[in-house]
Enzyme design. Structure first.
Site, PDB file in Angstrom:
ATOM      1  N   ALA A  63       0.858  -1.176   0.000  1.00 39.07           N
ATOM      2  CA  ALA A  63       0.000   0.000   0.000  1.00 39.07           C
ATOM      3  C   ALA A  63       0.899   1.233   0.000  1.00 39.07           C
ATOM      4  O   ALA A  63       2.059   1.162   0.436  1.00 39.07           O
ATOM      5  CB  ALA A  63      -0.903  -0.021   1.220  1.00 39.07           C
ATOM      6  N   GLY A 108       0.592  -4.983   1.011  1.00 42.58           N
ATOM      7  CA  GLY A 108      -0.563  -5.076   0.126  1.00 42.58           C
ATOM      8  C   GLY A 108      -0.253  -5.808  -1.179  1.00 42.58           C
ATOM      9  O   GLY A 108      -1.158  -6.344  -1.825  1.00 42.58           O
ATOM     10  N   GLU A 111      -0.627  -9.314  -0.349  1.00 40.71           N
ATOM     11  CA  GLU A 111      -2.052  -9.538  -0.081  1.00 40.71           C
ATOM     12  C   GLU A 111      -2.874  -9.614  -1.372  1.00 40.71           C
ATOM     13  O   GLU A 111      -3.783 -10.438  -1.484  1.00 40.71           O
ATOM     14  CB  GLU A 111      -2.573  -8.429   0.846  1.00 40.71           C
ATOM     15  CG  GLU A 111      -2.007  -8.580   2.261  1.00 40.71           C
ATOM     16  CD  GLU A 111      -2.254  -7.361   3.141  1.00 40.71           C
ATOM     17  OE1 GLU A 111      -1.971  -6.239   2.666  1.00 40.71           O
ATOM     18  OE2 GLU A 111      -2.704  -7.529   4.275  1.00 40.71           O
ATOM     19  N   GLU A 131       4.280  -4.857   7.731  1.00 39.36           N
ATOM     20  CA  GLU A 131       3.440  -3.845   8.391  1.00 39.36           C
ATOM     21  C   GLU A 131       3.794  -3.555   9.843  1.00 39.36           C
ATOM     22  O   GLU A 131       3.776  -2.397  10.263  1.00 39.36           O
ATOM     23  CB  GLU A 131       1.956  -4.244   8.298  1.00 39.36           C
ATOM     24  CG  GLU A 131       1.340  -4.074   6.924  1.00 39.36           C
ATOM     25  CD  GLU A 131       1.505  -5.305   6.041  1.00 39.36           C
ATOM     26  OE1 GLU A 131       2.325  -6.186   6.387  1.00 39.36           O
ATOM     27  OE2 GLU A 131       0.832  -5.378   5.005  1.00 39.36           O
TER      28      GLU A 131
HETATM   29  N1  DAK Z   1       4.525   3.217  -0.924  1.00 39.96           N
HETATM   30  C1  DAK Z   1       4.879   4.363  -1.560  1.00 39.96           C
HETATM   31  N2  DAK Z   1       5.998   4.495  -2.318  1.00 39.96           N
HETATM   32  C2  DAK Z   1       6.798   3.416  -2.434  1.00 39.96           C
HETATM   33  C3  DAK Z   1       6.484   2.174  -1.793  1.00 39.96           C
HETATM   34  C4  DAK Z   1       5.273   2.099  -1.011  1.00 39.96           C
HETATM   35  N3  DAK Z   1       4.884   0.992  -0.406  1.00 39.96           N
HETATM   36  N4  DAK Z   1       7.482   1.302  -2.085  1.00 39.96           N
HETATM   37  C5  DAK Z   1       8.349   1.954  -2.871  1.00 39.96           C
HETATM   38  N5  DAK Z   1       7.951   3.231  -3.096  1.00 39.96           N
HETATM   39  C6  DAK Z   1       8.614   4.273  -3.883  1.00 39.96           C
HETATM   40  C7  DAK Z   1       9.818   4.843  -3.152  1.00 39.96           C
HETATM   41  O1  DAK Z   1       9.413   5.827  -2.218  1.00 39.96           O
HETATM   42  C8  DAK Z   1      10.624   5.404  -4.288  1.00 39.96           C
HETATM   43  O2  DAK Z   1      10.041   6.609  -4.688  1.00 39.96           O
HETATM   44  P1  DAK Z   1      10.965   7.893  -5.053  1.00 39.96           P
HETATM   45  O3  DAK Z   1      11.779   8.150  -3.836  1.00 39.96           O
HETATM   46  O4  DAK Z   1      11.811   7.447  -6.220  1.00 39.96           O
HETATM   47  O5  DAK Z   1       9.985   8.976  -5.384  1.00 39.96           O
HETATM   48  C9  DAK Z   1      10.379   4.397  -5.409  1.00 39.96           C
HETATM   49  O6  DAK Z   1       9.177   3.687  -5.055  1.00 39.96           O
HETATM   50  C10 DAK Z   1      11.509   3.387  -5.540  1.00 39.96           C
HETATM   51  O7  DAK Z   1      11.699   2.799  -4.262  1.00 39.96           O
HETATM   52  P2  DAK Z   1      13.136   2.691  -3.575  1.00 39.96           P
HETATM   53  O8  DAK Z   1      14.023   3.795  -3.997  1.00 39.96           O
HETATM   54  O9  DAK Z   1      12.906   2.508  -2.107  1.00 39.96           O
HETATM   55  O10 DAK Z   1      13.692   1.340  -4.227  1.00 39.96           O
HETATM   56  P3  DAK Z   1      14.692   0.306  -3.588  1.00 39.96           P
HETATM   57  O11 DAK Z   1      15.043  -0.652  -4.663  1.00 39.96           O
HETATM   58  O12 DAK Z   1      15.801   0.975  -2.864  1.00 39.96           O
HETATM   59  O13 DAK Z   1      13.828  -0.482  -2.475  1.00 39.96           O
HETATM   60  C11 DAK Z   1      11.901  -1.626  -1.631  1.00 39.96           C
HETATM   61  C12 DAK Z   1      12.742  -1.252  -2.870  1.00 39.96           C
HETATM   62  C13 DAK Z   1      10.632  -2.328  -2.109  1.00 39.96           C
HETATM   63  C14 DAK Z   1      12.706  -2.595  -0.732  1.00 39.96           C
HETATM   64  C15 DAK Z   1      11.574  -0.347  -0.823  1.00 39.96           C
HETATM   65  O14 DAK Z   1      11.012   0.605  -1.740  1.00 39.96           O
HETATM   66  C16 DAK Z   1      10.586  -0.570   0.261  1.00 39.96           C
HETATM   67  O15 DAK Z   1      10.920  -1.095   1.341  1.00 39.96           O
HETATM   68  N6  DAK Z   1       9.322  -0.170   0.041  1.00 39.96           N
HETATM   69  C17 DAK Z   1       8.274  -0.263   1.032  1.00 39.96           C
HETATM   70  C18 DAK Z   1       7.816  -1.698   1.125  1.00 39.96           C
HETATM   71  C19 DAK Z   1       6.790  -1.849   2.200  1.00 39.96           C
HETATM   72  O16 DAK Z   1       7.031  -1.655   3.387  1.00 39.96           O
HETATM   73  N7  DAK Z   1       5.608  -2.225   1.760  1.00 39.96           N
HETATM   74  C20 DAK Z   1       4.522  -2.511   2.662  1.00 39.96           C
HETATM   75  C21 DAK Z   1       3.695  -1.265   2.798  1.00 39.96           C
HETATM   76  S1  DAK Z   1       2.575  -1.452   4.114  1.00 39.96           S
HETATM   77  C22 DAK Z   1      -4.455  -1.100   6.068  1.00 39.96           C
HETATM   78  C23 DAK Z   1      -4.498  -1.093   4.709  1.00 39.96           C
HETATM   79  C24 DAK Z   1      -3.436  -1.528   3.998  1.00 39.96           C
HETATM   80  C25 DAK Z   1      -2.284  -1.954   4.614  1.00 39.96           C
HETATM   81  C26 DAK Z   1      -2.243  -1.928   5.976  1.00 39.96           C
HETATM   82  C27 DAK Z   1      -3.310  -1.527   6.702  1.00 39.96           C
HETATM   83  N8  DAK Z   1      -5.551  -0.649   6.813  1.00 39.96           N
HETATM   84  C28 DAK Z   1      -6.113   0.598   6.455  1.00 39.96           C
HETATM   85  C29 DAK Z   1      -5.928  -1.322   8.018  1.00 39.96           C
HETATM   86  C30 DAK Z   1      -1.160  -2.306   3.833  1.00 39.96           C
HETATM   87  C31 DAK Z   1       0.055  -1.952   4.243  1.00 39.96           C
HETATM   88  C32 DAK Z   1       1.216  -2.090   3.400  1.00 39.96           C
HETATM   89  O17 DAK Z   1       1.193  -2.571   2.299  1.00 39.96           O
END
Ligand code: DAK
Length: 277
Positions: A63, A108, A111, A131
């Site tokens: 997400a 997400g 998911e 998360e």
């Molecule tokens: N959201 C927004 N932007 C993201 C993103 C994300 N999840 N993942 C990557 N990006 C963006 C980065 O900010 C970056 O943007 P710029 O800085 O270039 O503008 C671009 O994508 C490239 O990412 P990186 O520069 O970080 O690339 P790397 O190769 O260095 O790293 C990575 C890749 C996937 C390891 C890293 O980007 C990363 O850790 N991303 C976050 C992964 C993550 O934590 N995903 C889980 C998100 S939490 C709920 C509803 C939904 C959910 C929970 C609760 N309720 C309302 C109850 C769901 C939650 C989630 O999914």
């Protein structure tokens, strides 16, 4: 502008989440666009779908953390509901959906992959539910579908530790059905990338599913999904009804007649071009 593209190849539809700059992260608009793409599928002509992400780095990196960072409790709940509604409609979509996971499938991203029927991935895929490291629980069904797919013990370990796992481990625990690597010739040249092999396999599998009797495929999906929610007694009752519903259909009549015509050599039996009636 839509963050999702849709194309068809014969009876196979391909939905691509296309927000490559943000690694295909799911914000509200992407969720709306995914819903619109599924709503637009012509179920009279398309019999199997593939869901994938644009580029060769990420399926869906979760997400959108930027969008989520400022949500109030009420907005967080509404965002969770929006995602859950989209993911539930994928899970219950009448025809099978294959996730072709071409890189990161985090939060997400994992998911949405789990709401599909079958998961295939390239060997650079990374899975996880990060998360709790962000101060939230999985919110798009992760606590529910992961436990159903890989068992509660492994699911709890992945969720509590927020540890990412690679494709090989995802295969070992049963999270993905198959992993694809690049093909290399004798001289060491890459003749097909992992992603190309992944998409070719996903299309081949989807075309194979699409060639089977559509009523029976749809009924099988419903029987498995509905049966997972209930006791075995109720599950077999669901199966009986859906099994019965296939009879007197053109699919059943043609399929069985075709087999009987070729009964001297069953290996020669080919699926006929089933219609939906
Ligand atoms: N959201 C927004 N932007 C993201 C993103 C994300 N999840 N993942 C990557 N990006 C963006 C980065 O900010 C970056 O943007 P710029 O800085 O270039 O503008 C671009 O994508 C490239 O990412 P990186 O520069 O970080 O690339 P790397 O190769 O260095 O790293 C990575 C890749 C996937 C390891 C890293 O980007 C990363 O850790 N991303 C976050 C992964 C993550 O934590 N995903 C889980 C998100 S939490 C709920 C509803 C939904 C959910 C929970 C609760 N309720 C309302 C109850 C769901 C939650 C989630 O999914």
């Amino acid at each position: 502008m839509s963050f999702v593209t849709y194309e068809t190849e014969g009876a196979v539809g391909i939905i691509t989440i296309s927000r490559e700059k943000a690694l295909n992260a799911l914000n509200s608009q992407v969720l709306d666009d995914i819903k619109a793409a599924f709503d637009a599928v012509d179920l009279n002509t398309v019999r199997c779908l593939i869901l994938t992400g644009a580029g060769d780095k990420s399926f869906v990196a979760g997400a959108d953390i930027g969008e989520m960072s400022t949500l109030t409790k009420a907005e967080g709940e509404a965002f969770g509901k929006k995602g859950n509604d989209v993911f539930l409609s994928i899970e219950k979509f009448p025809i099978p959906v294959i996730a072709a996971i071409n890189g990161f499938a985090l939060g997400g991203g994992n998911e949405i992959a789990m709401s599909c029927d079958i998961r295939l991935c390239s060997d650079n895929a990374v899975f996880g539910q990060p998360e709790v490291g962000l101060g939230i629980t999985p919110g798009f069904g992760g606590t529910q579908r992961l436990a159903r797919l890989v068992g509660a013990g492994v699911a709890k370990q992945l969720v509590y530790t927020a540890r990412n796992i690679k494709a090989a481990e995802a295969y070992r625990i049963g999270l993905v059905n198959e992993v694809f690597s690049a093909t290399v010739d004798e001289a060491g040249n890459v003749t097909a990338t992992a992603q190309e092999n992944l998409m070719a396999a996903a299309k081949k599998m989807a075309a194979g599913i699409a060639a089977n009797a559509p009523i029976a495929v749809r009924a099988s999906k419903k029987a498995i999904n509905d049966g997972l929610q209930v006791s075995i007694d109720e599950g077999v009752a669901i199966e009986e009804k859906l099994f019965g519903s296939c009879f007197e259909s053109e699919d059943q009549k043609e399929g069985m007649a075709n087999f009987l015509r070729k009964k001297d050599d069953p290996a020669k039996v080919k699926h006929v071009a089933f219609k939906n009636a």
